[in-house]
Design an enzyme around this catalytic site. Structure first.
Site, PDB file in Angstrom:
ATOM      1  N   CYS A   1      -7.280   2.394 -12.774  1.00  0.00           N
ATOM      2  CA  CYS A   1      -7.600   3.595 -11.997  1.00  0.00           C
ATOM      3  C   CYS A   1      -9.063   3.568 -11.576  1.00  0.00           C
ATOM      4  O   CYS A   1      -9.916   3.064 -12.308  1.00  0.00           O
ATOM      5  CB  CYS A   1      -7.367   4.858 -12.815  1.00  0.00           C
ATOM      6  SG  CYS A   1      -5.651   5.279 -13.079  1.00  0.00           S
TER       7      CYS A   1
ATOM      8  N   ARG B   1      -3.809   6.990  -4.095  1.00  0.00           N
ATOM      9  CA  ARG B   1      -3.456   5.759  -3.394  1.00  0.00           C
ATOM     10  C   ARG B   1      -3.051   4.686  -4.408  1.00  0.00           C
ATOM     11  O   ARG B   1      -3.632   4.603  -5.481  1.00  0.00           O
ATOM     12  CB  ARG B   1      -4.639   5.262  -2.561  1.00  0.00           C
ATOM     13  CG  ARG B   1      -4.988   6.151  -1.387  1.00  0.00           C
ATOM     14  CD  ARG B   1      -6.248   5.623  -0.693  1.00  0.00           C
ATOM     15  NE  ARG B   1      -6.541   6.311   0.532  1.00  0.00           N
ATOM     16  CZ  ARG B   1      -7.267   7.435   0.628  1.00  0.00           C
ATOM     17  NH1 ARG B   1      -7.757   7.998  -0.451  1.00  0.00           N
ATOM     18  NH2 ARG B   1      -7.500   7.981   1.800  1.00  0.00           N
TER      19      ARG B   1
ATOM     20  N   GLU C   1     -11.756   6.833  -5.241  1.00  0.00           N
ATOM     21  CA  GLU C   1     -11.840   6.434  -3.839  1.00  0.00           C
ATOM     22  C   GLU C   1     -13.277   6.656  -3.358  1.00  0.00           C
ATOM     23  O   GLU C   1     -13.956   7.584  -3.821  1.00  0.00           O
ATOM     24  CB  GLU C   1     -10.856   7.277  -3.024  1.00  0.00           C
ATOM     25  CG  GLU C   1     -10.629   6.809  -1.627  1.00  0.00           C
ATOM     26  CD  GLU C   1      -9.862   5.488  -1.546  1.00  0.00           C
ATOM     27  OE1 GLU C   1     -10.106   4.750  -0.574  1.00  0.00           O
ATOM     28  OE2 GLU C   1      -9.038   5.208  -2.428  1.00  0.00           O
TER      29      GLU C   1
ATOM     30  N   ARG D   1       2.807   4.361 -16.554  1.00  0.00           N
ATOM     31  CA  ARG D   1       2.958   3.871 -17.914  1.00  0.00           C
ATOM     32  C   ARG D   1       4.187   4.474 -18.594  1.00  0.00           C
ATOM     33  O   ARG D   1       4.802   3.865 -19.451  1.00  0.00           O
ATOM     34  CB  ARG D   1       1.695   4.204 -18.715  1.00  0.00           C
ATOM     35  CG  ARG D   1       1.652   3.634 -20.081  1.00  0.00           C
ATOM     36  CD  ARG D   1       1.501   2.128 -20.173  1.00  0.00           C
ATOM     37  NE  ARG D   1       0.269   1.660 -19.571  1.00  0.00           N
ATOM     38  CZ  ARG D   1       0.195   0.605 -18.770  1.00  0.00           C
ATOM     39  NH1 ARG D   1       1.259  -0.103 -18.479  1.00  0.00           N
ATOM     40  NH2 ARG D   1      -0.941   0.239 -18.244  1.00  0.00           N
TER      41      ARG D   1
ATOM     42  N   ARG E   1       0.839  -1.197   0.000  1.00  0.00           N
ATOM     43  CA  ARG E   1       0.000   0.000   0.000  1.00  0.00           C
ATOM     44  C   ARG E   1       0.869   1.239   0.000  1.00  0.00           C
ATOM     45  O   ARG E   1       1.959   1.257   0.550  1.00  0.00           O
ATOM     46  CB  ARG E   1      -0.885   0.038   1.253  1.00  0.00           C
ATOM     47  CG  ARG E   1      -2.072  -0.882   1.215  1.00  0.00           C
ATOM     48  CD  ARG E   1      -3.091  -0.533   0.138  1.00  0.00           C
ATOM     49  NE  ARG E   1      -3.358   0.894   0.020  1.00  0.00           N
ATOM     50  CZ  ARG E   1      -4.345   1.539   0.618  1.00  0.00           C
ATOM     51  NH1 ARG E   1      -5.185   0.905   1.396  1.00  0.00           N
ATOM     52  NH2 ARG E   1      -4.523   2.830   0.448  1.00  0.00           N
TER      53      ARG E   1
ATOM     54  N   ARG F   1      -1.923   6.326   7.976  1.00  0.00           N
ATOM     55  CA  ARG F   1      -1.396   5.147   8.677  1.00  0.00           C
ATOM     56  C   ARG F   1      -0.197   5.529   9.546  1.00  0.00           C
ATOM     57  O   ARG F   1       0.923   5.109   9.296  1.00  0.00           O
ATOM     58  CB  ARG F   1      -0.987   4.070   7.670  1.00  0.00           C
ATOM     59  CG  ARG F   1      -2.121   3.369   6.952  1.00  0.00           C
ATOM     60  CD  ARG F   1      -3.081   2.611   7.866  1.00  0.00           C
ATOM     61  NE  ARG F   1      -2.438   1.648   8.729  1.00  0.00           N
ATOM     62  CZ  ARG F   1      -2.272   0.359   8.434  1.00  0.00           C
ATOM     63  NH1 ARG F   1      -2.720  -0.115   7.300  1.00  0.00           N
ATOM     64  NH2 ARG F   1      -1.678  -0.438   9.288  1.00  0.00           N
TER      65      ARG F   1
ATOM     66  N   TYR G   1       3.802   5.996   2.777  1.00  0.00           N
ATOM     67  CA  TYR G   1       2.858   7.104   2.864  1.00  0.00           C
ATOM     68  C   TYR G   1       3.656   8.396   2.871  1.00  0.00           C
ATOM     69  O   TYR G   1       4.519   8.590   3.723  1.00  0.00           O
ATOM     70  CB  TYR G   1       1.991   6.966   4.125  1.00  0.00           C
ATOM     71  CG  TYR G   1       1.058   5.784   4.012  1.00  0.00           C
ATOM     72  CD1 TYR G   1      -0.228   5.957   3.523  1.00  0.00           C
ATOM     73  CD2 TYR G   1       1.483   4.500   4.327  1.00  0.00           C
ATOM     74  CE1 TYR G   1      -1.079   4.863   3.369  1.00  0.00           C
ATOM     75  CE2 TYR G   1       0.641   3.412   4.171  1.00  0.00           C
ATOM     76  CZ  TYR G   1      -0.628   3.596   3.692  1.00  0.00           C
ATOM     77  OH  TYR G   1      -1.465   2.524   3.529  1.00  0.00           O
TER      78      TYR G   1
END
Length: 122
Positions: free
Chosen positions: A75, A90, A78, A63, A7, A116, A108
């Site tokens: 893609c 993200r 959220e 890409r 993540r 987080r 992050y």
């Protein structure tokens, strides 16, 4: 060999194409560096943005990276749960690896560090 998810998240200051592409590239490069993976090890990358980012597809940055032309990218938006972090990108990078969960480094950056705090490295 296992499939593991890495993540990552970052934020931008403005809904501008150049800034979104640069932030996405920076995030992915940090994920790759910290986890010592190469594009050949990547199963796929799932990219989400908050609804306020509309200037470009962040996957365009991936890409354009050398060696990433054949990596499957997707893609999406959220889920708009309030209050959520604005201007956020993200990534969920799926890799083939012998590493266990504890050896995976999630990344992050910028304002996304608040998402987080339990795993952010300072």
């Amino acid at each position: 060999m296992w499939v593991r998810g890495i993540r990552g998240a970052t934020t931008v200051k403005h809904n501008e194409e150049k800034e979104i592409l640069q932030a996405t590239s920076e995030l992915l490069q940090q994920i790759v560096l910290d986890n010592q993976v190469i594009p050949e090890d990547i199963c796929s990358v799932f990219v989400t943005t908050t609804q306020d980012l509309t200037a470009t597809f962040p996957a365009r940055a991936i890409r354009q990276m050398q060696g990433w032309e054949l990596v499957p990218l997707m893609c999406s938006l959220e889920i708009p749960v309030q209050p959520s972090l604005p201007l956020c990108i993200r990534l969920m990078v799926h890799i083939n690896t012998p590493k266990n969960q504890q050896q995976i480094h999630h990344i992050y950056l910028n304002e996304a560090k608040i998402l987080r705090p339990d795993i952010v490295k300072n």
